[in-house]
Design an enzyme around this catalytic site. Structure first.
Site, short mmCIF file in Angstrom:
data_model
loop_
_atom_site.label_atom_id
_atom_site.label_comp_id
_atom_site.label_asym_id
_atom_site.label_seq_id
_atom_site.Cartn_x
_atom_site.Cartn_y
_atom_site.Cartn_z
N HIS A 325 0.84 -1.18 0.22
CA HIS A 325 0.08 -0.16 0.18
C HIS A 325 0.78 1.16 0.51
CE1 HIS A 325 -2.36 2.83 2.11
NE2 HIS A 325 -2.94 2.54 1.23
N CYS A 701 -1.85 35.25 -14.96
CA CYS A 701 -0.25 35.69 -14.43
C CYS A 701 -0.37 35.22 -13.22
CB CYS A 701 0.40 37.16 -14.55
SG CYS A 701 -0.72 38.49 -13.52
#
Length: 743
Positions: A325, A701
């Site tokens: 896992h 931006c």
């Protein structure tokens, strides 16, 4: 079933099993006899009755429906919600249940179970990769209860391991398995993650799915499969998660750096990380929220640890293999992971761990190298990655198919160079205020702000002019003729002022003004809500000499660089926080007049643009009118999100997580653009701006310029470019290509 279906603690049953094994001198489950297991079953039934107050259900139909119900209930478990949030999976999709017959890999030495990948999920190498166990069930392999064996002879030899590989021990079943690998990979045109069982010599395929992989492996597989003819370039572009590239854009351990070696485990997920030891997931999450780099150390991980794994910089486990896992989740998250460190023991009572003869406590600093499996004490220095080979190939394909340009947000020569190395096609945001904070000039900035009149401000601005000119010249030189969008001073003036008595005293000595006078002036500049106060273009309107100095510095630097290098810079002067056409008109006139003066003095002219940052809802609504003055819009979506939602980004962390968990926002709106609200304003501004000025240049931006989902929206509404931070430029390039292909 008791733990998963009935909701009982797993450790209650593990402790009972461990006691029986310890009393009998067993090391592994497979040593237990039939009588031992009958006794364990009786104990387990007793535990269930004590804990639940009722007997374990014996009716098969009741057991089946309880199991089905547990699967559906798991959709709303805490770990499922965390997983969905991390992977942007809507909570209303729901789940499904498969009911199928079971086969057994624990029927003796002719039975086995395993997990395999048709290619190496860590490196992308075209070689079978996996683990298996004789006389075992699937959970034994992935849970780390027994140390698994290598699937192939080549892998066993490389590791110097003694237990036989499946290829050697069960050649007939392995040959059949290899044939299935080839069939499945060809059918799905992708690397497969496969679970299988051998029951008394017969091979059974349990499931297959496209396997999780590291960014490095994803790149290699995508490029290799194009060369092999399995997929085409556009499929390769779509297949690589842009955010996964982040794993390749950060430093790895410096091979020449000294190392204090502690031990070794399995190299389960590549990469490197340093951090303080934490021994449980909750502590990892809490410390990470405080800004601390942590390494999660566990005996083994489980799905309940997912929040701590995400918070950690790296993961170390005492048990488990490379398909455990911990390994699978870490690879998917891009976290370095070292698993199966057999010399590692953890004492949760004293919050300490031992590796060989060394004892460490929670909070001590360690370093993991997920590529070698090495564990080291302290911090190890790093080196930058090389962006060549498969990375360069995929980027070349992405650039071939994308429509939008990709710039970068940068304001130092070093950041500009990095942006160019990552493929930026210009600078989309150069924040000039960052230059003002440099130690050598902050006192001049403070003197300018605290001046009593324009004459005093201009005298100090004259000192700042050559420094600003040098800043811009250095950036223009690095960008060599590419467009550079420079935002004039934006933040409120109080941010530059001292806030400690010692700083006021030092400033008083420097500029010759008394401390009390300086403090009084600073109090006058204090604002109740500075984000919405005297900042942005409002500074230029009230103190035009500041913007005049910056404009002069920009144009003088541009002329000087053009003269020296022959590469004429393309300055784009951005006026921030505009709400009205009149504000922009006044400041554009100031910039144009300054440019004309400089060009006359330098006896040359250069192309340049004057535009604005759209970061207020009114600016978006009035975009058609503002476009009469602006040659470009740059959407400052950080502030546009704040002003539209009425939410402070700096304070939002206190309450945004519950908003995401409750589904009010699908994602943090400061990470991924709020398409329905903020996005609607952006789209409206695009339409109205272009209606006025057809050739207006449009970009984004804000930090959203590096978010793939936001980039998809930008492509949809027709922006010309996005501009993220330098490290996110490759992410944006790939995401822009995917968005263009989707469109």
């Amino acid at each position: 079933m008791p733990a998963v279906v009935l909701g009982l603690e797993h450790h209650l049953f593990e402790e009972a099993l461990e006691i029986v094994k310890e009393d009998s001198g067993y090391r592994n489950d497979v040593e237990m006899t039939e009588a031992d297991w009958r006794g364990i079953v009786t104990q387990y039934k007793g535990i269930v009755e004590v804990e639940l107050g009722r007997a374990f259900p014996q009716d098969v139909s009741e057991q089946l429906w309880d199991a089905i119900r547990a699967v559906f209930d798991s959709w709303d478990s805490d770990r499922a919600k965390v997983y969905r949030r991390l992977n942007d999976i809507p909570g209303d999709w729901g789940t499904a249940v498969n009911v199928q017959a079971m086969v057994f890999g624990n029927m003796g030495v002719t039975s086995a179970t395993g997990v395999a990948f048709t290619r190496d999920p860590a490196t992308g190498e075209k070689a079978y990769y996996g683990e298996w166990l004789v006389n075992a069930q699937g959970e034994d392999v992935v849970a780390g209860i027994r140390t698994p064996q290598y699937l192939t002879l080549a892998a066993r030899k490389r590791a110097g391991a003694k237990p036989l590989s499946m290829e050697e021990a069960m050649p007939a079943s392995y040959g059949e398995l290899a044939a299935v690998f080839e069939l499945l990979e060809k059918h799905y045109s992708d690397m497969q993650d496969i679970e299988f069982t051998v029951e008394r010599g017969k091979l059974w395929m349990l499931q297959t799915r496209s396997g999780k992989r590291t960014a490095k492996a994803a790149l290699k597989m995508a490029v290799d499969m194009v060369e092999e003819g399995l997929i085409d370039e556009t499929t390769a572009i779509r297949r690589v998660d842009p955010m996964a590239l982040d794993q390749l854009l950060h430093p790895t351990l410096d091979p020449k750096a000294p190392r204090d070696f502690l031990g070794r485990g399995l190299p389960a997920s590549p990469g490197a990380a340093s951090g303080t030891i934490v021994l449980d997931a909750d502590t990892a999450e809490k410390r990470a929220e405080l800004g601390e780099a942590v390494i999660l150390v566990r005996v083994e991980t489980s799905p309940e640890d997912i929040h701590g794994m995400h918070a950690a910089k790296g993961i170390l486990t005492a048990r488990g293999g490379m398909t455990s896992h911990a390994a699978v989740v870490a690879r998917g998250m891009g976290r370095p992971c070292v698993s199966g460190a057999s010399g590692l023991s953890i004492d949760m009572k004293t919050r300490t761990l031992r590796m060989g003869t060394r004892e460490l406590k929670e909070g001590d600093l360690i370093t993991l190298d997920g590529a070698t499996g090495e564990i080291m004490a302290g911090m190890v220095s790093t080196v930058q990655p090389e962006l060549a080979g498969d990375f360069a190939t995929l980027m070349e394909w992405a650039d071939r198919y994308r429509c939008m340009k990709v710039r970068a947000n940068a304001e130092t020569p070093a950041d500009c160079r990095m942006a160019r190395e990552f493929g930026a096609e210009g600078i989309g945001l150069c924040r000039t205020e960052h230059m003002f904070f440099e130690a050598g000039r902050i006192s001049s900035v403070r003197q300018m702000i605290l001046a009593q009149d324009e004459a005093g401000r201009r005298a100090t601005l004259e000192k700042l002019l050559p420094e600003q000119r040098a800043d811009f010249a250095a950036i223009f030189t690095v960008m060599a003729g590419l467009p550079v969008t420079i935002r004039l001073l934006d933040p409120p003036l109080h941010e530059f002022l001292p806030n400690r008595d010692a700083e006021f005293a030092a400033l008083s000595d420097t500029i010759g003004i008394g401390v009390d006078t300086l403090k009084r002036r600073a109090d006058e500049l204090h604002e109740m809500n500075p984000m919405l106060g005297h900042r942005g273009c409002r500074l230029g309107i009230t103190y035009p000499e500041i913007y005049e100095m910056q404009a002069r510095a920009i144009f003088e630097a541009a002329c000087d660089v053009a003269e020296e290098s022959g590469d004429a810079p393309v300055p784009e002067v951005m006026i921030p926080l505009v709400a009205t056409k009149k504000e922009l008109a006044i400041l554009k006139k100031l910039v144009d007049e300054t440019a004309a003066k400089v060009f006359a003095e330098k006896c040359r002219t250069l192309d340049y643009l004057v535009g604005t940052m759209i970061e207020l809802p009114r600016a978006a609504l009035m975009a058609g009118e503002i476009a009469e003055e602006a040659k470009f819009f740059s959407f400052g979506t950080n502030d546009l999100t704040q002003t539209t939602l009425g939410v402070s980004r700096d304070d939002a962390a206190r309450f945004l997580n519950p908003y995401v968990e409750k589904g009010i926002f699908l994602r943090d709106p400061f990470v991924s653009l709020d398409i329905e609200g903020v996005g609607q304003l952006v789209e409206l501004a695009v339409q109205r701006g272009r209606a006025t000025r057809a050739d207006i240049k449009l970009g984004i931006c804000g930090e959203h310029g590096g978010d793939p989902a936001s980039i998809t929206f930008c492509e949809k509404i027709g922006l010309d470019y996005v501009s993220p931070s330098p490290f996110r430029v490759p992410i944006a390039r790939l995401a822009a290509a995917q968005a263009a292909l989707e469109k």
